[in-house]
Design an enzyme around this catalytic site. Structure first.
Site, PDB file in Angstrom:
ATOM      1  N   HIS A 291       0.741  -0.949  -0.285  1.00  0.00           N
ATOM      2  CA  HIS A 291      -0.125   0.286  -0.240  1.00  0.00           C
ATOM      3  C   HIS A 291       0.437   1.081   0.139  1.00  0.00           C
ATOM      4  O   HIS A 291       1.131   2.506  -0.593  1.00  0.00           O
ATOM      5  CB  HIS A 291      -0.944  -0.105   1.298  1.00  0.00           C
ATOM      6  CG  HIS A 291      -1.201   1.152   1.522  1.00  0.00           C
ATOM      7  ND1 HIS A 291      -3.136   1.115   0.503  1.00  0.00           N
ATOM      8  CD2 HIS A 291      -1.563   2.339   1.800  1.00  0.00           C
ATOM      9  CE1 HIS A 291      -3.639   2.393   1.231  1.00  0.00           C
ATOM     10  NE2 HIS A 291      -2.967   2.906   2.069  1.00  0.00           N
ATOM     11  N   GLU A 292       2.043   1.276   0.616  1.00  0.00           N
ATOM     12  CA  GLU A 292       3.025   2.613   1.307  1.00  0.00           C
ATOM     13  C   GLU A 292       3.706   2.609  -0.373  1.00  0.00           C
ATOM     14  O   GLU A 292       3.482   3.902  -0.779  1.00  0.00           O
ATOM     15  CB  GLU A 292       3.597   1.971   2.364  1.00  0.00           C
ATOM     16  CG  GLU A 292       2.959   2.806   3.520  1.00  0.00           C
ATOM     17  CD  GLU A 292       2.036   3.286   4.002  1.00  0.00           C
ATOM     18  OE1 GLU A 292       1.620   4.334   3.428  1.00  0.00           O
ATOM     19  OE2 GLU A 292       0.586   3.941   4.374  1.00  0.00           O
TER      20      GLU A 292
ATOM     21  N   HIS B 239       1.773   4.407  -2.876  1.00  0.00           N
ATOM     22  CA  HIS B 239       1.210   5.938  -3.041  1.00  0.00           C
ATOM     23  C   HIS B 239       2.595   6.736  -3.571  1.00  0.00           C
ATOM     24  O   HIS B 239       2.362   7.554  -4.172  1.00  0.00           O
ATOM     25  CB  HIS B 239       1.412   5.728  -1.496  1.00  0.00           C
ATOM     26  CG  HIS B 239       0.452   5.778  -1.217  1.00  0.00           C
ATOM     27  ND1 HIS B 239      -1.040   6.676  -0.976  1.00  0.00           N
ATOM     28  CD2 HIS B 239      -0.148   5.685   0.569  1.00  0.00           C
ATOM     29  CE1 HIS B 239      -1.817   6.416  -0.297  1.00  0.00           C
ATOM     30  NE2 HIS B 239      -2.205   5.320   0.489  1.00  0.00           N
TER      31      HIS B 239
ATOM     32  N   GLU C 205      -5.474   6.095  -2.661  1.00  0.00           N
ATOM     33  CA  GLU C 205      -6.169   5.518  -1.523  1.00  0.00           C
ATOM     34  C   GLU C 205      -6.566   4.328  -1.665  1.00  0.00           C
ATOM     35  O   GLU C 205      -6.383   3.279  -1.900  1.00  0.00           O
ATOM     36  CB  GLU C 205      -7.010   5.905  -0.295  1.00  0.00           C
ATOM     37  CG  GLU C 205      -6.387   6.483   1.186  1.00  0.00           C
ATOM     38  CD  GLU C 205      -5.220   5.567   1.104  1.00  0.00           C
ATOM     39  OE1 GLU C 205      -5.954   4.986   1.709  1.00  0.00           O
ATOM     40  OE2 GLU C 205      -4.008   6.632   1.614  1.00  0.00           O
TER      41      GLU C 205
ATOM     42  N   HIS D 225     -10.158   7.594   3.102  1.00  0.00           N
ATOM     43  CA  HIS D 225      -9.914   6.500   3.228  1.00  0.00           C
ATOM     44  C   HIS D 225     -10.640   5.857   3.261  1.00  0.00           C
ATOM     45  O   HIS D 225     -11.097   4.500   2.883  1.00  0.00           O
ATOM     46  CB  HIS D 225      -9.383   5.979   5.208  1.00  0.00           C
ATOM     47  CG  HIS D 225      -7.747   6.435   5.263  1.00  0.00           C
ATOM     48  ND1 HIS D 225      -7.542   7.991   5.357  1.00  0.00           N
ATOM     49  CD2 HIS D 225      -6.248   6.075   4.732  1.00  0.00           C
ATOM     50  CE1 HIS D 225      -6.298   8.058   5.318  1.00  0.00           C
ATOM     51  NE2 HIS D 225      -5.830   6.697   4.763  1.00  0.00           N
TER      52      HIS D 225
END
Length: 542
Positions: free
Chosen positions: A359-360, A363, A383, A448
């Site tokens: 996920h990070e 980004h 997101e 989110h």
């Protein structure tokens, strides 16, 4: 009930789905600096100037190229940024699609109006704008870093001259903050805000917290020992210990070098055996983060042909043990790194699970490609993109201890309550805050939660509404249909992100972008294109 998107949410789309005929895209490469790239950019800029009235681009504007992608059939996708009288135009990015000098396929941009009516000079002083911006900050503020004039041309806003004020500090939960606030340069009104810190919520060997015994690449360059550093992937990366440094007291407007810029201490070890699988051993969380970074790199390289976060080998690095019982993880462009808290033990365990790592890092990839603004519907899509690829990375790794699923953070959330998660892609509303279906109120939600609609779409596209061996996914229009599989669905979303989406893309634009991506990859009349359309309709994006 199906909902038709109002005109304000319609993306200006000037290319035709599948107009490349029977040719399908099998590979795409990014052009580095050189004559080929220069020629492609010149063609794109000429095309924009030729179509200026249609695109809202008028003098005195300038265009600069951010990336240039070329498909194997010769189609070029040139991502351009706009400036007006030398000022950056926020929301002014676009992608020009073309094949050589003769075949113009069109443009990707979201409702950009003419800037002819924008005031040429501010009536508000920069120092006053900075004071106005402070009212938008919640937490421990260190003061404004910059206040620069820009043109705010984001979708849904009348274009205007504005100050972009950047504020540094910490949110109440210890999350570092680089808050960007747009202050109207004429009226002083706050036009919008977003944070540049993007959060999750929320061949040595190592024993991780969540993925069991794993192999990790380390570096034996240290005298008599090893470092948690991988030199074999892209430009290399490493993992450091933040030693629980987090939010620090601020006296007045004085803030020493903030922890979000400190690199931490590189993990070292004498025998190249890392961690013991428990939170009590500080190396265990580091093993998870390191394994997560190498696995995410391998997924993007193997499945999408992408070399690192920036597409040119740059990987960033990972920092663990941030803050005091910090219940989050985040990506930050300025340090080009991922940072993980330890959690407080009741709400969250250490946030280094594999899906959070994917996920990070995603980004970072979104920032390097479409640059989806971290607010409104585009923020929800940002997101969702991280949730989608975080799940696909988990499936790619396929570890016995943490097998793939469409739950986000299921191994870290409320550790004493197994089976729950931060987010549920098959039915987002199970978290009590995320909607399953699109509505006009979506843009007002935290990103989110507005991500839920895109997560729901992706699950339906990949798995269908009643997959064998997976949870059922109720649709918003009562439809029932099968999925096309994770591999195809992931390729469609990745191409939509990197080729068609821009910073202002909303849900209507995401539908258009994914339809175009599916058409490129599988053909204009393919079952995959039909499946994309049906999945969007099933979440009320029509």
């Amino acid at each position: 009930m199906k909902r038709i998107l109002p005109a304000a949410f319609v993306t200006l789309t000037l290319w035709g789905c599948g107009d490349s005929g029977s040719t399908r895209v099998t590979s795409t490469r990014e052009l580095a600096a050189g004559p080929e790239r220069t020629a492609a950019v010149e063609r794109a800029v000429s095309r924009v100037l030729l179509e200026g009235a249609k695109l809202g681009v008028t003098a005195p504007e300038a265009l600069s190229a951010r990336t240039v992608l070329v498909d194997d059939d010769g189609t070029e996708h040139v991502r351009l940024e706009r400036t007006w009288q030398g000022l950056r135009v926020i929301g002014g990015d676009m992608v020009v699609h073309q094949r050589g000098g003769a075949d113009a396929r069109g443009f990707s941009l979201t409702g950009q109006p003419s800037l002819a009516s924008v005031a040429s000079r501010p009536t508000l002083d920069a120092s006053v704008a900075a004071l106005r911006a402070r009212s938008a900050f919640v937490g421990n503020l260190s003061g404004p870093r910059t206040a620069k004039l820009v043109v705010d041309a984001r979708q849904g806003h009348e274009p205007a001259l504005a100050y972009e004020v950047v504020l540094d500090g910490y949110q109440p939960d210890q999350t570092p903050s680089e808050l960007h606030v747009l202050v109207d340069a004429t009226t002083g009104a706050i036009r919008g805000k977003w944070d540049a810190v993007h959060t999750t919520a929320a061949v040595g060997s190592g024993k991780s917290l969540y993925s069991g015994q794993v192999s990790i690449n380390t570096d034996s360059a240290l005298l008599g020992g090893y470092a948690l550093r991988d030199t074999t992937r892209g430009g290399g990366f490493y993992t450091t210990d933040m030693n629980n440094l987090g939010s620090i007291p601020i006296v007045g407007d004085t803030l020493p070098l903030p922890p979000l810029l400190l690199p931490g201490t590189l993990f070292t070890d004498s025998d190249n055996v890392w961690g013991d699988g428990t939170p009590g051993n500080r190396q265990s969380a580091a093993v998870d983060a390191h394994f997560g970074q190498q696995t995410t790199y391998d997924y993007y390289r193997a499945v999408h042909g992408r070399d690192g976060i920036d597409g040119a080998g740059r990987m960033g690095y990972s920092r663990v043990h941030y803050g005091d019982k910090y219940n989050n993880a985040f990506w930050y462009d300025l340090c080009f790194c991922m940072t993980y808290g330890d959690g407080n033990g009741s709400i969250l365990a250490p946030l280094t699970s594999l899906d959070v790592a994917g996920h990070e890092m995603t980004h970072g990839i979104t920032s390097q490609t479409a640059g989806l603004a971290y607010e409104g519907e585009s923020g929800g899509l940002n997101e969702a993109t991280s949730d989608i690829f975080g799940s696909l990375v988990e499936y790619y790794a396929n570890t016995a201890q943490d097998p793939g699923d469409y739950l986000i953070g299921e191994t870290i959330y409320t550790p004493s309550t197994p089976g729950d998660a931060l987010r549920y892609m098959h039915q987002p509303s199970l978290d009590g805050k995320s909607p399953d279906c699109w509505s006009s109120s979506l843009a007002s939600l935290d990103v989110h939660y507005s991500s839920g609609v895109a997560n729901h779409f992706f699950y339906l596209l990949a798995e269908g509404s009643n997959p064998a061996g997976g949870p059922a996914s109720p649709t918003c229009d009562g439809s029932s249909h099968g999925g096309i599989g994770r591999l195809k669905a992931g390729k469609i979303w990745y191409r939509a992100l990197t080729v068609y989406m821009t910073s202002s893309t909303n849900y209507a634009g995401a539908r258009t972008a994914t339809l175009s991506a599916a058409s490129d990859l599988y053909g204009a009349g393919s079952p995959e294109v039909s499946a994309v359309a049906a999945a969007w309709s099933a979440v009320s994006v029509n």
